[in-house]
Write a protein that holds these residues in place. Structure first.
Motif, mmCIF file in Angstrom:
data_model
loop_
_atom_site.group_PDB
_atom_site.id
_atom_site.type_symbol
_atom_site.label_atom_id
_atom_site.label_comp_id
_atom_site.label_asym_id
_atom_site.label_seq_id
_atom_site.Cartn_x
_atom_site.Cartn_y
_atom_site.Cartn_z
ATOM 1 N N LYS A 155 -6.726 0.547 0.876
ATOM 2 C CA LYS A 155 -6.157 0.740 1.914
ATOM 3 C C LYS A 155 -5.360 2.211 2.043
ATOM 4 N N TYR A 210 5.186 12.200 6.880
ATOM 5 C CA TYR A 210 4.484 10.509 7.075
ATOM 6 C C TYR A 210 5.817 9.964 7.561
ATOM 7 N N PRO A 254 -2.881 13.835 0.187
ATOM 8 C CA PRO A 254 -3.756 13.523 -1.164
ATOM 9 C C PRO A 254 -5.051 14.343 -1.172
ATOM 10 N N TYR A 255 -5.506 14.475 0.036
ATOM 11 C CA TYR A 255 -6.887 15.095 0.135
ATOM 12 C C TYR A 255 -6.658 15.753 1.392
ATOM 13 N N MET A 264 -5.986 5.390 4.483
ATOM 14 C CA MET A 264 -4.803 5.826 5.412
ATOM 15 C C MET A 264 -4.321 7.173 4.963
ATOM 16 N N TYR A 288 0.879 -1.135 -0.140
ATOM 17 C CA TYR A 288 0.095 0.082 0.062
ATOM 18 C C TYR A 288 0.946 1.202 -0.101
ATOM 19 N N LYS A 289 2.223 1.081 0.476
ATOM 20 C CA LYS A 289 3.069 2.476 0.377
ATOM 21 C C LYS A 289 3.626 2.761 -1.064
ATOM 22 N N PHE A 292 -2.525 7.906 1.877
ATOM 23 C CA PHE A 292 -1.608 7.897 1.186
ATOM 24 C C PHE A 292 -1.693 8.146 -0.305
ATOM 25 N N MET A 293 -2.963 7.966 -0.622
ATOM 26 C CA MET A 293 -3.391 7.829 -2.055
ATOM 27 C C MET A 293 -4.845 8.657 -2.286
ATOM 28 N N ARG A 319 -3.269 11.516 11.222
ATOM 29 C CA ARG A 319 -4.064 10.238 10.955
ATOM 30 C C ARG A 319 -3.004 9.209 11.169
ATOM 31 N N THR A 330 -2.633 4.816 11.479
ATOM 32 C CA THR A 330 -3.318 3.444 11.267
ATOM 33 C C THR A 330 -2.131 2.457 11.569
#
Lengths: 129, 125
Positions: free
Chosen positions: A100, B78, B63-64, A104, A61-62, A106-107, B105, B107
């Protein structure tokens, strides 16, 4: 006496040897013997099994650059299996990884990162640009 | 300090599974980011976790836009924390992270070690 000899001569003429014209069936020829002992092997013309693009690559996912190759640049939607050409397992992994990464932070969900717009097109899709 | 065993064996709870914490922190100055990270990892260790690795994935544009703690964040730092912990501490730890103002955030994911175990549709390698 002479009639007896005549008869014997006639007999030799009339007694046709029955077996002269018949072809004798000889012993089995060598070709038949070869057919019975066939060499069994797997198909020598078999093509190597082709895998999908991500066969030897772990999906993470990274790794958003890899994942971004399977989403639309305009809407950010994940491409289906008929477009990406991935096998069942990898398609599921990519799909799950994208969701995912989006959850989280990332995207992006709605678009593709502009940095990855110039990446080569793996999916067989022709975009109207 | 003795030799650390991997995977660490906790005498009380048994084997500790390996987790990965992906942390997105608010865009701050370097000393403040360092303080936040220190705080987070000290919390982890205080609850009996063994921190294996801390990676910095860089500062980037999110990203948002994320709304957290009455603030709209557009940039973030990050980080990735690799650790071993008992599963029982996770809920309280996540709760603690939610209350931290500097964390945008967070996780926690379980780290899966069996990667590409069997042959996937693949050509013989």
């Amino acid at each position: 006496m002479s009639s007896l000899r005549c008869f014997q001569r006639l007999k030799s003429v009339f007694c046709v040897q029955v077996n002269s014209g018949v072809r004798r069936i000889s012993a089995a020829p060598s070709s038949v013997q070869q057919k019975e002992s066939l060499v069994t092997m797997e198909n020598p013309y078999k093509e190597a099994q082709k895998g999908c693009v991500l066969c030897s690559i772990t999906v993470d996912y990274k790794n958003i650059q890899l994942l971004s190759q399977f989403i639309s640049p305009h809407t950010g939607r994940i491409y289906g299996r008929h477009i990406t050409g991935l096998c069942g397992r990898k398609q599921k992994e990519v799909s799950k990884a994208i969701k995912k990464a989006q959850a989280m932070g990332f995207m992006s969900v709605t678009h593709k990162h502009p940095q990855f717009m110039k990446d080569p097109n793996i999916c067989g899709i022709k975009l109207l640009d | 300090m003795g030799v650390l065993q991997y995977p660490p064996l906790d005498n009380f709870t048994g084997a500790m599974p390996r987790y990965e914490l992906s942390l997105i922190l608010k865009a701050m100055q370097r000393p403040e980011t360092a303080a936040t990270l220190r705080r987070t990892i000290e919390t982890l260790i205080a609850r009996g976790a063994v921190v294996r690795d801390l990676e910095n994935l860089g500062d980037r544009l999110l990203p948002y836009k994320i709304d957290k703690h009455n603030e709209r964040h557009s940039r973030g730092s990050y980080f990735l924390v690799d650790f071993y912990a008992a599963p029982s501490i996770l809920t309280s730890f996540l709760d603690h992270l939610q209350r931290d103002v500097d964390v945008v955030r967070s996780t926690v994911l379980k780290k899966d070690d069996r990667v590409s175990s069997s042959n996937c549709c693949g050509p013989q390698q």
